[in-house]
Design a protein around this motif. Structure first.
Motif, PDB file in Angstrom:
ATOM      1  N   ALA A   1       0.842  -1.210   0.000  1.00 33.67           N
ATOM      2  CA  ALA A   1       0.000   0.000   0.000  1.00 33.67           C
ATOM      3  C   ALA A   1       0.870   1.250   0.000  1.00 33.67           C
ATOM      4  N   GLY A   2       0.410   2.278  -0.735  1.00 30.36           N
ATOM      5  CA  GLY A   2       1.107   3.552  -0.699  1.00 30.36           C
ATOM      6  C   GLY A   2       0.942   4.237   0.640  1.00 30.36           C
ATOM      7  N   ALA A   3      -0.214   4.041   1.261  1.00 29.64           N
ATOM      8  CA  ALA A   3      -0.478   4.595   2.583  1.00 29.64           C
ATOM      9  C   ALA A   3      -1.646   3.827   3.194  1.00 29.64           C
ATOM     10  N   VAL A   4      -1.719   3.881   4.514  1.00 29.85           N
ATOM     11  CA  VAL A   4      -2.816   3.256   5.249  1.00 29.85           C
ATOM     12  C   VAL A   4      -3.445   4.294   6.158  1.00 29.85           C
ATOM     13  N   ARG A   5      -4.753   4.449   6.034  1.00 31.29           N
ATOM     14  CA  ARG A   5      -5.516   5.295   6.959  1.00 31.29           C
ATOM     15  C   ARG A   5      -6.169   4.360   7.985  1.00 31.29           C
ATOM     16  N   TYR A   6      -5.912   4.628   9.235  1.00 33.56           N
ATOM     17  CA  TYR A   6      -6.525   3.816  10.280  1.00 33.56           C
ATOM     18  C   TYR A   6      -7.634   4.599  10.966  1.00 33.56           C
ATOM     19  N   VAL A   7      -8.779   3.947  11.139  1.00 37.58           N
ATOM     20  CA  VAL A   7      -9.925   4.506  11.853  1.00 37.58           C
ATOM     21  C   VAL A   7     -10.318   3.522  12.943  1.00 37.58           C
ATOM     22  N   GLY A   8     -10.290   3.956  14.192  1.00 34.64           N
ATOM     23  CA  GLY A   8     -10.693   3.061  15.264  1.00 34.64           C
ATOM     24  C   GLY A   8     -10.051   3.429  16.585  1.00 34.64           C
ATOM     25  N   PRO A   9     -10.362   2.678  17.629  1.00 35.75           N
ATOM     26  CA  PRO A   9      -9.905   3.013  18.980  1.00 35.75           C
ATOM     27  C   PRO A   9      -8.492   2.552  19.320  1.00 35.75           C
ATOM     28  N   ALA A  10      -7.805   1.884  18.371  1.00 34.96           N
ATOM     29  CA  ALA A  10      -6.470   1.352  18.662  1.00 34.96           C
ATOM     30  C   ALA A  10      -5.366   2.182  18.018  1.00 34.96           C
TER      31      ALA A  10
END
Length: 481
Positions: free
Chosen positions: A266-275
């Motif tokens: 992946a060129g980039a990873v967007r993380y959404v969540g409580p961790a």
């Protein structure tokens, strides 16, 4: 690529080829290949004791003609005839002329006790159901003897078309199959009974249709599908993966899914969540958002579900991701929260990655039913939900919702992958391939292949983190072809 065809398709190809050949030529080709494989397993034929278990069909004829070849090379060959009055006459005559002998099942015990190699020619590819009692007893004697077992075309007692078992089946050390692979040789539970596979070319190729029932990618196929950055690529062109995973109870699921995505190109990873804290602690390059998925920023794919937990919050999150007009992979907890109608209504690709228990819940069956009928289950579930389905397990299968697409069986992997978090890594990896632009079926197939290869490279015992760390090496291994 390994391609597998149904019994009906193989039979039609055999008829078309036999119409162009002298009588008996096809069986002679099969017997020659079988005899060569037996010689290789024996390490030489002179003085070796070989037992043939011979049924009433052409499968038994193949075994008899191969036995005649081995006898001419100095092996002591004895055929145990399960139906003496219906044994292949030409094959039996050839064996006796070469110095071999034939006995009934009542004389089998001493023959099998002395054999170094047993050739299973009991039932052919058209057989249905498990072994009959007499044949099952013979295989019990073989197991006691410790002799190596070679199956002719496929192990007797397995279903050639589906890989299902309906009773006792031969467990072979090797299977010599003719003309084309059969689906049952590649799919569990039958695959476990086939041992090492050897395909003997008997000339069927021109008479087989272009689309098989089942196929298995190999290194060259995967290498051709791997996404590669162009000179003008930036992180957005390479693909941004959105990962919605983890919870206060399962922060590691988020870390592992992000690891799979980053190590999957992946060129980039967007993380959404409580961790977020745990994710950034392991991977500071991750783009973290506190917004909901729809407001987190541009992505080319979403991965949702690993370690998400239960309740109204996770449910609304899954629903929101399914509304996105980009490819979506749903795994683990996300599968339990899945709105089937929302999946069917999607226009962008959807990939579901259940294990047998999750697949059973999605389709309303029991886990044993799914595990016993893996090929039918994955096809049915893909059609039922209109999504690409990757059914995890000892033989991982990928089915497209589109009629006519062969089911893909993953040839890599190891039983050590049955470890906590390995599926989270796989989810992130496939998400990265989706973001890079691979179609759903290709992304799931390539992801499973690299994931399994990485596990082999990690070696036992392994953890999910070990698998993620070996993904770049697996990628390079594939590119070397």
């Amino acid at each position: 690529m390994r391609t597998a065809y149904s019994v009906e398709t193989v039979r039609a190809a055999e008829r078309a080829l036999m119409a162009r050949l002298p009588e008996g030529e096809l069986m002679r080709r099969a017997a020659a290949g079988l005899a060569a494989a037996c010689t290789g397993l024996l390490g030489g034929t002179y003085g070796a004791r070989v037992a043939l278990l011979v049924g009433s069909g052409d499968n038994g004829g193949d075994a008899l003609y191969a036995g005649a070849r081995l006898a001419r090379r100095g092996a002591g060959v004895t055929a145990v005839l399960l139906a003496p009055e219906r044994a292949h006459a030409g094959g039996l005559s050839a064996l006796r002329a070469a110095g071999g002998r034939a006995v009934g099942t009542g004389e089998a015990r001493p023959v099998l006790a002395r054999a170094a190699l047993v050739v299973d020619g009991i039932v052919g590819i058209g057989g249905k159901g498990g072994l009959r009692a007499e044949a099952a007893e013979l295989m019990r004697l073989v197991a006691e003897s410790g002799a190596a077992v070679v199956a002719v075309d496929l192990p007797s007692g397995v279903d050639a078309d589906t890989g299902e078992l309906h009773g006792t089946a031969v467990r072979a050390d090797a299977t010599v199959t003719f003309g084309a692979y059969k689906p049952g040789l590649l799919i569990d539970p039958a695959r476990e009974h086939a041992g090492a596979l050897r395909l003997v070319d008997i000339g069927l190729g021109p008479h087989l249709p272009p689309a098989p029932e089942v196929e298995a990618l190999q290194h060259a196929d995967v290498a051709a599908l791997l996404p590669r950055p162009a000179p003008e690529s930036d992180k957005y062109r390479r693909g941004v993966v959105g990962v919605v995973a983890g919870s206060a109870r399962y922060p590691g699921a988020a870390v592992l899914a992000v690891a799979g995505a980053l190590r999957g190109g992946a060129g980039a990873v967007r993380y959404v969540g409580p961790a977020a804290e745990a994710v950034v602690g392991h991977f500071p390059e991750t783009l973290v958002s506190t917004a909901s998925p729809s407001k987190a920023g541009r992505v080319q794919s979403w991965v949702v579900g690993p370690g998400l937990g239960d309740g109204p919050g996770p449910q609304s999150t899954v629903d929101e991701v399914l509304d996105a007009d980009v490819p979506v992979l749903v795994d683990a907890d996300g599968l339990r929260l899945l709105d089937h109608d929302a999946v069917r209504a999607r226009t962008a690709p959807t990939v579901l990655t259940p294990h047998a228990g999750e697949a059973a819940a999605l389709y309303g069956e029991s886990r044993p039913e799914v595990e016993a009928r893996r090929l039918d289950s994955v096809r049915t579930l893909a059609g039922h939900l209109g999504a690409t389905v990757l059914l995890k397990g000892s033989s991982t299968l990928v089915a497209s919702p589109r009629d006519g697409d062969p089911v893909r069986v993953n040839p890599t992997g190891t039983s050590w992958l049955a470890t906590a978090g390995s599926g989270d890594v796989l989810a992130g990896l496939i998400g990265a391939l989706l973001a890079a632009g691979l179609p759903a079926r290709e992304a799931a197939s390539v992801g499973a292949y690299l994931h399994g290869l990485a596990a082999r490279l990690a070696g036992p015992p392994l953890t999910a983190s070990d698998v993620a760390s070996q993904l770049p090496r697996a990628w390079r291994e594939v590119e070397r072809v």
